[in-house]
Design a protein around this motif. Structure first.
Motif, short mmCIF file in Angstrom:
data_model
loop_
_atom_site.label_atom_id
_atom_site.label_comp_id
_atom_site.label_asym_id
_atom_site.label_seq_id
_atom_site.Cartn_x
_atom_site.Cartn_y
_atom_site.Cartn_z
N SER A 123 -46.08 -7.79 38.94
CA SER A 123 -46.06 -7.88 37.48
C SER A 123 -45.53 -9.25 37.07
O SER A 123 -44.75 -9.88 37.80
CB SER A 123 -45.19 -6.78 36.86
N ILE A 124 -45.99 -9.72 35.92
CA ILE A 124 -45.51 -10.97 35.32
C ILE A 124 -45.05 -10.65 33.91
O ILE A 124 -45.84 -10.18 33.09
CB ILE A 124 -46.61 -12.05 35.29
N CYS A 125 -43.77 -10.86 33.63
CA CYS A 125 -43.19 -10.51 32.33
C CYS A 125 -42.34 -11.67 31.81
O CYS A 125 -41.98 -12.57 32.55
CB CYS A 125 -42.29 -9.28 32.45
N PRO A 215 -30.01 -17.87 22.34
CA PRO A 215 -31.28 -17.15 22.49
C PRO A 215 -32.05 -17.75 23.67
O PRO A 215 -32.12 -18.97 23.81
CB PRO A 215 -32.00 -17.41 21.16
N CYS A 216 -32.58 -16.91 24.52
CA CYS A 216 -33.26 -17.44 25.69
C CYS A 216 -34.44 -16.57 26.12
O CYS A 216 -34.57 -15.42 25.69
CB CYS A 216 -32.28 -17.64 26.86
N ALA A 217 -35.29 -17.16 26.96
CA ALA A 217 -36.48 -16.48 27.47
C ALA A 217 -36.55 -16.71 28.97
O ALA A 217 -36.37 -17.84 29.44
CB ALA A 217 -37.74 -17.01 26.79
N VAL A 218 -36.83 -15.63 29.72
CA VAL A 218 -36.87 -15.69 31.17
C VAL A 218 -38.22 -15.17 31.66
O VAL A 218 -38.63 -14.06 31.32
CB VAL A 218 -35.76 -14.83 31.80
N LEU A 219 -38.91 -15.99 32.45
CA LEU A 219 -40.16 -15.58 33.08
C LEU A 219 -39.81 -14.87 34.39
O LEU A 219 -39.03 -15.39 35.19
CB LEU A 219 -41.03 -16.80 33.35
N ASP A 220 -40.37 -13.69 34.60
CA ASP A 220 -40.06 -12.87 35.77
C ASP A 220 -41.35 -12.47 36.48
O ASP A 220 -42.27 -11.95 35.84
CB ASP A 220 -39.31 -11.61 35.35
#
Length: 283
Positions: A123-125, A215-220
């Protein structure tokens, strides 16, 4: 929706508030170009599409199904691809109101996520965290995980279990709870842009927690993803100090901790948002 549920989303599941702003601003930028010429916008979108498509195809070729553990060469390939990616490759911008927010809107969830792609193999989230929001301490059973902080700053704390059959805790675990000794492997602050981290089924900080500073965004990327049916259900933990005895000849305060299983914390309930960035094409 709990942390493990990175699944396909429907429009009626969208979380509004600041996370709705993520959708609205991306949609507006796509429709109007927002101050950039159309030809230039097409080139940027094409480049973004190429980056996420390259990542997708690499994952598809490597994660052929559980219990796939990528070879060192495959790990380097995916890490190199993710290292080169930026927030623009998934159509995120620091100008989106969510990333400028200093406090959360009253009652809004602290963590949200969007699914770019999911199959039984990987999965890519992307996870979005408000300031001070927490993704609680959790594991990744039988999984290889690539994480990249795309925007913002966060504190990361990660552990690996250690074999200590001869050690017992001074305080017994809560009835029905399992407790194991773990070594603290990561305790640091990260600020984007930064390198990709990799967790393996048994090492690399397999049990970790994130706390947002901004505020942050993480690619998993998770391969394979969580699946209770296949024995890869998520487990949450609380860390308790280990203050007595030696482990492998080491006796360092704060280096080892007891990890005790716990119920799913309230902050593990995530709000889904619809992915509006460049799509992947399953070819």
């Amino acid at each position: 929706m709990k942390l493990a549920d990175c699944s396909s989303l429907r429009r009626n599941q969208i979380c509004r508030g600041d996370f709705g702003d993520v959708e609205r601003v991306i949609t507006k930028r796509k429709a109007a170009g927002e101050g950039i010429c159309r030809r230039r916008a097409r080139r940027r979108v094409a480049a973004s599409s190429s980056a996420i498509q390259t990542l997708f195809l690499a994952c598809k070729s490597i994660f052929s199904g559980p219990p796939t553990v990528p070879s060192p060469a495959d790990v380097r390939m995916i890490r190199n691809i993710v290292d080169m990616m930026t927030s623009e490759d998934v159509d995120l911008s620091p100008e989106i109101p969510f990333f400028k927010a200093k406090t959360a809107v009253g009652g809004a969830p602290g963590v949200s996520y969007t699914t770019i792609y999911q199959s039984s193999n990987f999965s890519i989230c992307i996870f979005f965290l408000r300031p001070a929001a927490v993704i609680p301490l959790h594991d990744h059973p039988g999984m290889t995980v690539f994480s990249k902080l795309l925007l913002g700053s966060m504190h990361v704390r990660a552990y690996d279990f250690v074999d200590t059959l001869h050690l017992t805790s001074d305080a017994p675990p809560q009835e029905g709870r399992r407790r194991r000794l773990a070594k603290l492997t990561v305790d640091t602050e990260l600020t984007a842009p930064c390198a990709t981290s990799v967790l393996f089924p048994e090492t690399g900080g397999n049990i970790h927690t994130f706390t947002a500073i901004t505020p942050c965004a993480v690619l998993d990327i998770m391969g394979p993803p969580y699946s209770a049916q296949d024995g890869r259900d998520i487990t949450y933990y609380k860390d308790l100090p280990f203050s007595d005895g030696e482990v492998g000849g080491e006796r360092k305060e704060g280096k080892y901790w007891w990890l005790e299983e716990t119920d799913m914390p309230e902050e593990a309930v995530l709000a889904p948002v619809t992915y509006l960035g460049p799509p992947v094409v399953d070819v």
